[in-house]
Design a protein around this motif. Structure first.
Motif, PDB file in Angstrom:
ATOM      1  N   ALA A  71    -162.203  52.272 -10.609  1.00  0.00           N
ATOM      2  CA  ALA A  71    -160.145  52.479 -11.243  1.00  0.00           C
ATOM      3  C   ALA A  71    -161.053  53.864 -11.167  1.00  0.00           C
ATOM      4  CB  ALA A  71    -162.307  52.112 -12.614  1.00  0.00           C
ATOM      5  N   GLU A  72    -162.241  54.386 -10.976  1.00  0.00           N
ATOM      6  CA  GLU A  72    -162.515  55.775 -10.512  1.00  0.00           C
ATOM      7  C   GLU A  72    -161.313  57.079 -10.008  1.00  0.00           C
ATOM      8  OE1 GLU A  72    -166.200  57.216  -9.701  1.00  0.00           O
ATOM      9  OE2 GLU A  72    -166.661  57.494 -11.986  1.00  0.00           O
ATOM     10  N   ARG A  73    -160.862  55.716  -8.758  1.00  0.00           N
ATOM     11  CA  ARG A  73    -159.645  56.487  -7.576  1.00  0.00           C
ATOM     12  C   ARG A  73    -158.331  57.037  -9.034  1.00  0.00           C
ATOM     13  NH1 ARG A  73    -156.498  54.790  -4.059  1.00  0.00           N
ATOM     14  NH2 ARG A  73    -156.547  51.739  -5.025  1.00  0.00           N
ATOM     15  N   PHE A  74    -157.990  56.295  -9.940  1.00  0.00           N
ATOM     16  CA  PHE A  74    -156.766  56.281 -11.382  1.00  0.00           C
ATOM     17  C   PHE A  74    -157.521  57.484 -12.315  1.00  0.00           C
ATOM     18  CE2 PHE A  74    -157.049  52.559  -8.746  1.00  0.00           C
ATOM     19  CZ  PHE A  74    -156.224  52.067  -8.071  1.00  0.00           C
ATOM     20  N   GLN A  75    -158.085  58.422 -11.808  1.00  0.00           N
ATOM     21  CA  GLN A  75    -158.539  59.192 -13.677  1.00  0.00           C
ATOM     22  C   GLN A  75    -157.545  60.114 -14.146  1.00  0.00           C
ATOM     23  OE1 GLN A  75    -161.820  60.687 -14.196  1.00  0.00           O
ATOM     24  NE2 GLN A  75    -162.723  60.483 -12.408  1.00  0.00           N
ATOM     25  N   PHE A  76    -155.809  60.099 -13.321  1.00  0.00           N
ATOM     26  CA  PHE A  76    -154.908  60.578 -14.057  1.00  0.00           C
ATOM     27  C   PHE A  76    -154.118  59.132 -15.242  1.00  0.00           C
ATOM     28  CE2 PHE A  76    -153.484  57.837 -10.444  1.00  0.00           C
ATOM     29  CZ  PHE A  76    -152.872  56.813 -11.358  1.00  0.00           C
ATOM     30  N   ALA A 115    -163.824  52.811 -20.469  1.00  0.00           N
ATOM     31  CA  ALA A 115    -164.974  51.524 -20.179  1.00  0.00           C
ATOM     32  C   ALA A 115    -164.780  50.912 -18.320  1.00  0.00           C
ATOM     33  CB  ALA A 115    -164.661  50.352 -20.935  1.00  0.00           C
ATOM     34  N   LEU A 116    -164.128  51.476 -18.130  1.00  0.00           N
ATOM     35  CA  LEU A 116    -164.090  50.566 -16.596  1.00  0.00           C
ATOM     36  C   LEU A 116    -164.490  51.659 -15.693  1.00  0.00           C
ATOM     37  CD1 LEU A 116    -159.975  49.538 -16.707  1.00  0.00           C
ATOM     38  CD2 LEU A 116    -161.903  47.653 -16.882  1.00  0.00           C
ATOM     39  N   ILE A 117    -164.845  52.898 -16.577  1.00  0.00           N
ATOM     40  CA  ILE A 117    -165.456  53.996 -15.305  1.00  0.00           C
ATOM     41  C   ILE A 117    -167.159  53.630 -15.373  1.00  0.00           C
ATOM     42  CG2 ILE A 117    -164.977  56.262 -15.580  1.00  0.00           C
ATOM     43  CD1 ILE A 117    -163.086  55.995 -14.289  1.00  0.00           C
ATOM     44  N   ASP A 118    -166.737  53.458 -16.634  1.00  0.00           N
ATOM     45  CA  ASP A 118    -168.708  53.003 -16.945  1.00  0.00           C
ATOM     46  C   ASP A 118    -168.890  51.847 -16.242  1.00  0.00           C
ATOM     47  OD1 ASP A 118    -168.764  55.066 -18.792  1.00  0.00           O
ATOM     48  OD2 ASP A 118    -168.474  53.685 -20.867  1.00  0.00           O
ATOM     49  N   LEU A 119    -168.090  50.921 -15.539  1.00  0.00           N
ATOM     50  CA  LEU A 119    -168.642  50.069 -14.700  1.00  0.00           C
ATOM     51  C   LEU A 119    -169.225  50.574 -13.547  1.00  0.00           C
ATOM     52  CD1 LEU A 119    -165.673  47.206 -15.119  1.00  0.00           C
ATOM     53  CD2 LEU A 119    -168.331  47.664 -15.931  1.00  0.00           C
ATOM     54  N   LEU A 146    -166.664  42.604 -17.455  1.00  0.00           N
ATOM     55  CA  LEU A 146    -166.328  42.698 -16.090  1.00  0.00           C
ATOM     56  C   LEU A 146    -165.328  41.569 -15.718  1.00  0.00           C
ATOM     57  CD1 LEU A 146    -167.717  43.469 -13.475  1.00  0.00           C
ATOM     58  CD2 LEU A 146    -169.262  42.043 -13.645  1.00  0.00           C
ATOM     59  N   THR A 147    -165.850  41.123 -16.296  1.00  0.00           N
ATOM     60  CA  THR A 147    -164.622  39.355 -16.159  1.00  0.00           C
ATOM     61  C   THR A 147    -163.178  40.197 -16.095  1.00  0.00           C
ATOM     62  OG1 THR A 147    -165.593  38.547 -18.484  1.00  0.00           O
ATOM     63  CG2 THR A 147    -166.221  38.116 -16.271  1.00  0.00           C
ATOM     64  N   SER A 148    -163.192  40.677 -17.000  1.00  0.00           N
ATOM     65  CA  SER A 148    -161.452  41.404 -17.398  1.00  0.00           C
ATOM     66  C   SER A 148    -161.030  42.078 -17.074  1.00  0.00           C
ATOM     67  CB  SER A 148    -161.472  41.306 -18.972  1.00  0.00           C
ATOM     68  OG  SER A 148    -162.246  43.277 -19.562  1.00  0.00           O
ATOM     69  N   SER A 149    -162.266  43.047 -15.935  1.00  0.00           N
ATOM     70  CA  SER A 149    -162.059  44.499 -15.416  1.00  0.00           C
ATOM     71  C   SER A 149    -160.482  44.875 -14.268  1.00  0.00           C
ATOM     72  CB  SER A 149    -163.263  44.910 -14.757  1.00  0.00           C
ATOM     73  OG  SER A 149    -163.189  43.376 -13.523  1.00  0.00           O
ATOM     74  N   LEU A 150    -160.493  44.155 -13.563  1.00  0.00           N
ATOM     75  CA  LEU A 150    -158.863  43.931 -12.770  1.00  0.00           C
ATOM     76  C   LEU A 150    -157.976  43.601 -13.555  1.00  0.00           C
ATOM     77  CD1 LEU A 150    -160.655  42.025  -9.509  1.00  0.00           C
ATOM     78  CD2 LEU A 150    -160.514  44.147 -10.237  1.00  0.00           C
ATOM     79  N   TYR A 181    -174.800  44.380 -11.016  1.00  0.00           N
ATOM     80  CA  TYR A 181    -174.705  45.305 -10.785  1.00  0.00           C
ATOM     81  C   TYR A 181    -174.026  46.362  -9.990  1.00  0.00           C
ATOM     82  CZ  TYR A 181    -176.591  50.375 -10.531  1.00  0.00           C
ATOM     83  OH  TYR A 181    -176.150  51.384 -10.740  1.00  0.00           O
ATOM     84  N   HIS A 182    -173.286  45.669  -8.331  1.00  0.00           N
ATOM     85  CA  HIS A 182    -173.140  46.102  -7.247  1.00  0.00           C
ATOM     86  C   HIS A 182    -171.905  45.308  -7.289  1.00  0.00           C
ATOM     87  CE1 HIS A 182    -176.668  47.326  -4.770  1.00  0.00           C
ATOM     88  NE2 HIS A 182    -176.671  46.075  -4.763  1.00  0.00           N
ATOM     89  N   LEU A 183    -171.837  44.582  -8.531  1.00  0.00           N
ATOM     90  CA  LEU A 183    -169.892  44.396  -8.090  1.00  0.00           C
ATOM     91  C   LEU A 183    -169.337  45.200  -9.549  1.00  0.00           C
ATOM     92  CD1 LEU A 183    -167.641  42.796  -7.522  1.00  0.00           C
ATOM     93  CD2 LEU A 183    -168.258  40.835  -9.659  1.00  0.00           C
ATOM     94  N   SER A 184    -169.542  45.611 -10.613  1.00  0.00           N
ATOM     95  CA  SER A 184    -169.917  46.573 -11.630  1.00  0.00           C
ATOM     96  C   SER A 184    -169.825  47.507 -10.870  1.00  0.00           C
ATOM     97  CB  SER A 184    -170.941  46.307 -12.796  1.00  0.00           C
ATOM     98  OG  SER A 184    -170.628  47.258 -13.241  1.00  0.00           O
ATOM     99  N   GLU A 185    -170.832  47.768  -9.911  1.00  0.00           N
ATOM    100  CA  GLU A 185    -170.358  49.592  -9.598  1.00  0.00           C
ATOM    101  C   GLU A 185    -168.623  49.561  -8.654  1.00  0.00           C
ATOM    102  OE1 GLU A 185    -173.745  52.251  -7.494  1.00  0.00           O
ATOM    103  OE2 GLU A 185    -172.841  51.077  -6.957  1.00  0.00           O
ATOM    104  N   LEU A 186    -168.942  48.639  -7.801  1.00  0.00           N
ATOM    105  CA  LEU A 186    -167.694  48.270  -7.212  1.00  0.00           C
ATOM    106  C   LEU A 186    -166.637  48.643  -7.680  1.00  0.00           C
ATOM    107  CD1 LEU A 186    -166.719  48.458  -4.281  1.00  0.00           C
ATOM    108  CD2 LEU A 186    -166.601  45.915  -4.458  1.00  0.00           C
TER     109      LEU A 186
END
Length: 567
Positions: A121-126, A143-147, A159-163, A111-116
């Motif tokens: 991802a939220e830094r790039f809302q543009f 979907a990344l924002i939902d993390l 999660l594993t493909s997020s980066l 959960y903590h990794l997902s949240e991080l």
């Protein structure tokens, strides 16, 4: 005269340091070296509190699109115009620090990794308004924002493909490959091992890094930092162009930790030049590659303390930032040979050991040799010179780390003694019976099995105080005795006075240190003579205790001699 800059105690954000008036030790040469020597994936392994996070923040500020070039004015990298023109502010950057990815269960840590990752991802809302992204791309971004809310369970693969996904989206938007920075990559593995879900976390981190670093066409390059170089087979399987820059590597050796020149400059800035020698004794001594460096955390904290109190003595800053379980595990596991080697280290000697720089966390406790390796990579031991064929000459770097070993040894010894209650009870009873043979045998056995923490260069009175304290600790295990240490009695101060439960009896003990084994008996005689001449039994006599036994006990290294007389 201008006021000195504030000291960045606990601040690891490069932009904050450069814009809020904090002192900064220029490590921007790391940028130039990295650009000249970079691999696709670069791993720096250094002990904690050696500037890894601040350096990663500095890399982010340099490379990230939209950065303020003024942050680097006057710094080393600003003198390299070609590098600045080509790379400064030219790349999308993903930056994660995994130092807080922890949890008692795998689900909690996940959960903590997902949240991080979601928060990054939220830094790039543009990206939601980007003309270069398709509707499907924007769906992925949602979907990344939902993390950030821990919603990885909606799609186990996200999660594993997020980066990889985030770097792809950024690359499409900017038409430029992405730089990925991952600080303290091994912390989740360490925590997982401690809490019992190591296998699950290895699988998760392997998947995350594998997709982000190995099969990612949108990656410019990546930099990772950590304390331990986790085995390539467990995490980085199949990763090509993987460059490991460990503490034994001469490249980048001055970019983590402070050099002697940098510490001298800090002290001069705050008019504390006279404290250089104590800084060196307490916080220097680490060897990275060919460079001798100080621990930055210690230096900054001690200069800050001295700025408020120029007479403040050195203290342990680095060892108090987290637990020292590793040293405890090492001492608990030590056999007779290892205990002897620990004694030699504490006495300032060096020990030659074969070191494995590449381990997995579940291998650490399997052998004492692996623990030697981890003590080296995490900063509790350092190398005295370049290794030859993986054989390292190891030593304790400074007084602060020596304190770690001494404190853990004392705790270990205390626990060992407390577990062995029956012999200890017999030992205390022997003082009432005048059984000098039993007292001597127990002390000799105890000394032979403990790890000596005496400095061979210490003065004789300091060594005497050590044995005094040891004996006092053993005797205080008897709960029904009133024990006085250095109590005024007669014409001086007796080492130990004991008022047993029986109101008629009393015990006087004088402790001596002998510089040679042959002088043990003579030291005992001197101790007994001192008790009588200075009337150390007077305090006991005044309490109505007329059956008094006097003991002269002398020590030399791990031998002792005991003599007794009735007064």
């Amino acid at each position: 005269m201008s006021k000195p800059l504030k000291l960045p105690v606990g601040i690891e954000n490069f932009k904050e340091i450069r814009t809020e008036g904090f002192y900064y030790v220029d490590k921007t040469k790391l940028i130039k070296q990295l650009l000249e020597q970079w691999g696709k994936v670069n791993l720096f392994t250094r002990p904690r509190r050696f500037g890894k996070t601040l350096n990663m923040s500095m890399l982010q500020c340099f490379f990230e699109i939209g950065t303020d070039p003024a942050l680097f004015d006057g710094l080393f990298i600003s003198q390299n115009k070609d590098f600045c023109e080509t790379y400064l502010g030219k790349f999308p950057v993903i930056f994660l620090s995994l130092k807080n990815v922890d949890g008692l269960t795998f689900e909690e840590a996940q959960y903590h990794l997902s949240e991080l990752i979601g928060m990054e991802a939220e830094r790039f809302q543009f990206l939601l308004d980007s003309d270069r992204l398709s509707d499907n791309d924007k769906k992925k971004y949602h979907a990344l924002i939902d993390l950030s809310e821990g919603h990885y369970s909606m799609d186990k693969g996200i999660l594993t493909s997020s980066l990889q996904i985030l770097s792809q989206l950024l690359s499409k938007h900017y038409n430029q490959k992405t730089i990925i920075l991952i600080d303290e990559y091994d912390v989740p593995l360490d925590k997982a091992f401690q809490h019992g879900y190591y296998t699950e976390m290895v699988s998760l981190i392997r998947g995350l890094l594998g997709q982000a670093l190995k099969t990612n066409d949108f990656l410019q390059f990546a930099v990772l930092t950590g304390c331990l170089r986790v085995s390539k087979e467990s995490i980085f399987t199949g990763l090509n162009n993987f460059k490991v820059l460990s503490i034994s590597d001469a490249r980048f050796d001055e970019q983590f930790g402070f050099t002697n020149l940098e510490v001298t400059q800090i002290l001069n800035t705050y008019h504390l030049e006279e404290h250089l020698q104590e800084m060196k004794e307490w916080y220097d001594g680490y060897r990275f590659g060919d460079a001798d460096v100080y621990c930055p955390w210690d230096v900054i904290n001690h200069v800050d303390r001295l700025s408020g109190d120029p007479k403040a003595p050195p203290q342990s800053y680095w060892i108090n930032t987290s637990g020292n379980d590793l040293v405890k595990r090492f001492i608990d596991k030590a056999d007779k040979t290892t205990k002897n080697e620990i004694e030699r280290l504490i006495h300032g000697e060096s020990i030659e050991k074969a070191i494995r720089l590449e381990l997995t966390y579940d291998e650490i406790d399997t052998t004492i040799d692996n623990l030697w390796s981890v003590l080296f990579t995490t900063g509790y031991l350092t190398q005295t010179c370049r290794a030859e064929k993986e054989i390292y000459s190891l030593k304790i770097p400074n007084k602060e780390i020596k304190e770690v070993f001494v404190l853990q040894i004392q705790e270990w010894f205390k626990n060992i003694i407390q577990k062995d209650t029956r012999p200890l009870q017999n030992f205390c009873a022997s003082f009432l019976d005048g059984n000098i043979e039993e007292i001597q045998n127990y002390l000799t056995h105890t000394l032979s099995n403990m790890i000596s923490i005496l400095d061979t260069k210490a003065r004789d009175n300091q060594k005497e105080n050590f044995y005094h304290g040891l004996l006092l600790g053993l005797l205080r295990s008897e709960p029904n005795w009133l024990i006085h240490s250095n109590a005024e009695s007669g014409d001086g101060f007796s080492d130990i006075l004991i008022e047993p439960e029986n109101p008629d009896t009393g015990i006087v003990i004088e402790v001596k240190y002998s510089s040679s084994f042959t002088g043990l008996e003579k030291s005992c005689d001197t101790a007994l003579m001192q008790i009588k001449e200075h009337r150390y039994d007077e305090k006991l006599q005044n309490e109505g205790r007329n059956e008094i036994l006097a003991y002269g006990i002398s020590f030399c290294k791990k031998r002792c001699c005991v003599k007794a007389e009735k007064l």
